[in-house]
Design an enzyme around this catalytic site. Sequence first.
Site, short mmCIF file in Angstrom:
data_model
loop_
_atom_site.label_atom_id
_atom_site.label_comp_id
_atom_site.label_asym_id
_atom_site.label_seq_id
_atom_site.Cartn_x
_atom_site.Cartn_y
_atom_site.Cartn_z
N SER A 124 -5.17 5.03 -2.00
CA SER A 124 -5.57 4.59 -1.95
C SER A 124 -7.55 4.20 -1.18
CB SER A 124 -4.48 4.11 -1.39
OG SER A 124 -4.80 2.66 -0.54
N LYS B 13 -6.75 3.04 -6.20
CA LYS B 13 -6.07 1.77 -6.01
C LYS B 13 -7.44 1.50 -5.88
CE LYS B 13 -3.09 0.71 -1.79
NZ LYS B 13 -1.89 0.13 -2.14
N LYS C 18 -8.98 -1.01 -2.07
CA LYS C 18 -8.66 -2.50 -1.28
C LYS C 18 -9.88 -3.41 -1.44
CE LYS C 18 -5.35 -0.42 0.95
NZ LYS C 18 -4.14 -1.11 1.10
N ASP D 198 -5.85 -3.71 -4.32
CA ASP D 198 -4.55 -3.90 -3.54
C ASP D 198 -5.48 -4.83 -2.39
OD1 ASP D 198 -2.66 -4.71 -1.70
OD2 ASP D 198 -2.09 -2.21 -0.72
N GLU E 271 -2.12 -5.83 -6.19
CA GLU E 271 -1.21 -5.32 -6.20
C GLU E 271 -1.25 -6.25 -4.19
OE1 GLU E 271 -1.06 -1.33 -3.67
OE2 GLU E 271 0.06 -2.30 -1.64
N ASP F 167 3.98 -6.16 -1.81
CA ASP F 167 4.02 -4.39 -1.41
C ASP F 167 4.65 -5.83 -0.31
OD1 ASP F 167 4.08 -3.76 0.98
OD2 ASP F 167 1.80 -2.67 0.72
N LYS G 15 8.23 0.97 -0.06
CA LYS G 15 7.49 1.35 1.18
C LYS G 15 9.00 2.26 2.54
CE LYS G 15 2.98 0.36 1.82
NZ LYS G 15 2.03 -0.74 2.71
N GLY H 17 2.10 3.96 0.39
CA GLY H 17 1.97 5.06 2.09
C GLY H 17 1.73 3.93 3.33
O1 OSB Z 1 -1.06 -1.70 1.63
O2 OSB Z 1 -0.25 -0.10 0.72
C1 OSB Z 1 -0.99 -0.94 1.79
C2 OSB Z 1 -2.02 1.94 4.33
C3 OSB Z 1 -1.89 1.02 5.82
C4 OSB Z 1 -1.54 -0.20 5.38
C5 OSB Z 1 -0.66 -0.91 4.21
C6 OSB Z 1 -1.72 -0.17 3.31
C7 OSB Z 1 -1.99 1.17 3.24
C8 OSB Z 1 -2.41 1.80 1.90
C9 OSB Z 1 -3.00 3.06 1.51
O3 OSB Z 1 -3.25 1.53 0.49
C10 OSB Z 1 -1.87 4.11 1.63
C11 OSB Z 1 -1.91 5.69 1.74
O4 OSB Z 1 -2.69 5.79 1.73
O5 OSB Z 1 -1.06 5.82 2.37
MG MG Z 2 -0.42 -2.42 -0.40
#
Ligand code: OSB
Ligand code: MG
Length: 390
Positions: free
Chosen positions: A157, A183, A185, A210, A235, A260, A284, A312
């Site tokens: 991510s 992925k 952001k 995401d 996402e 999510d 999660k 994650g």
């Molecule tokens: O939305 O998936 C998410 C990290 C913190 C809070 C929310 C998210 C995320 C990530 C990173 O996308 C996931 C990771 O690398 O652990």
């Molecule tokens: Mg997410």
Amino acid sequence: MSQPLHAAHGAGRDGATRDGPAIRIEAVELIEVRARLRFVFETSFGAQQELTRLLVVLHADGLEGLGEVVAMGSPGYSHETTATAWEVLERHAIPSIVGRAFATPSQLLAATDWVRGHDMAIAGLETAFWDLLAKRAAMPLWQLLGGVRTEIPVGASIGIQSDVAATVDAARQHLDQGYRRLKFKIKPGWDVTPLRAVREALPDASLTVDANSAYGSASSRVFEALDELDLDYIEQPLAESDLHDHVALQRRLRTPLCLDESIHGPDDARKALATEAGRVINVKVGRVRGHLAARRIHDVALAFGAPVWCGGMLELGVGRAHNLHLSTLEGFVLPGDTASASRYWEEDVITTWLDATDGVQHVPTGPGLGVDLDLSSVAKRTLRRSEMRA
Ligand code: OSB
Ligand code: MG
């Protein structure tokens, strides 16, 4: 659905083990630790580098069960924070379980059921209890959960970068490291342009975005443009509570939506998949009250034929190991976010590195979670600690 494998290991679907009398929780330790990411992680809800996390240690029968609360310092991703989780656990949830005996995770959950919400806090306890159960049964947690694989393909991510060139560079670097999908952001104003550039640079890569709920239902032009970029899924584009508008958006797009934040439990998953508010679910374990709820969400998705993947929350080693054990269930067919621990941290809170090789993580093999706390790392990072005994 296939024959449940856990039957072969003597474990029932609720996590009870063959020769498993109840386990009495003698003491619970709560430790707040701080950790600094190796990079600034920017999302639609803010930029982060310094994190605080809670570690949970359950003591019973000379064994220790480990859990991690994935809430972060500020309530950007969800309403929970490290501080709310501490309060809920110390004052309410832990007094409900300490000194009591439980044979299964469902029994432990029943004792904390009266606590409304605060799923991340409760997940810290529930997952630690699974570790205890698996250790007592001398089997790896993934077997107790009913997993079917020990090699877990993972993606990465990638946070919001300073510009388009940096985004394309980050994409190339992670692909070169072997990650199976990337992925990105996104947020309003940072979406189509960087993704189009990445798609042009990497025509065959598995790409996703995401939004962490950053868009309103009027943003359909952004999503129509993203729909042209051959993404595996989009996402959580819209608000957590807004399944209705996700249904309307999904109808206009070829790209599957992945939920999510909207999925708090198996009922949410059923409603989302039945109405096609999304076609993919990010599960999660830390977000949904623990392994039992995570596995039930997985089971719902399997019944709908919908793919799931393990999300994650920038976990330290304890939470990362729980994610890997969960990812062994048969429905986890898409690469998850459980990237190499060394991507995030200079030093972890466990004595081993949960690192991927060529984009594949290996599930720890020892009893239970299969990882041990690095006590000196934990001590250095500790902000507060509380121990509750029966
Ligand atoms: O939305 O998936 C998410 C990290 C913190 C809070 C929310 C998210 C995320 C990530 C990173 O996308 C996931 C990771 O690398 O652990
Ligand atoms: Mg997410």
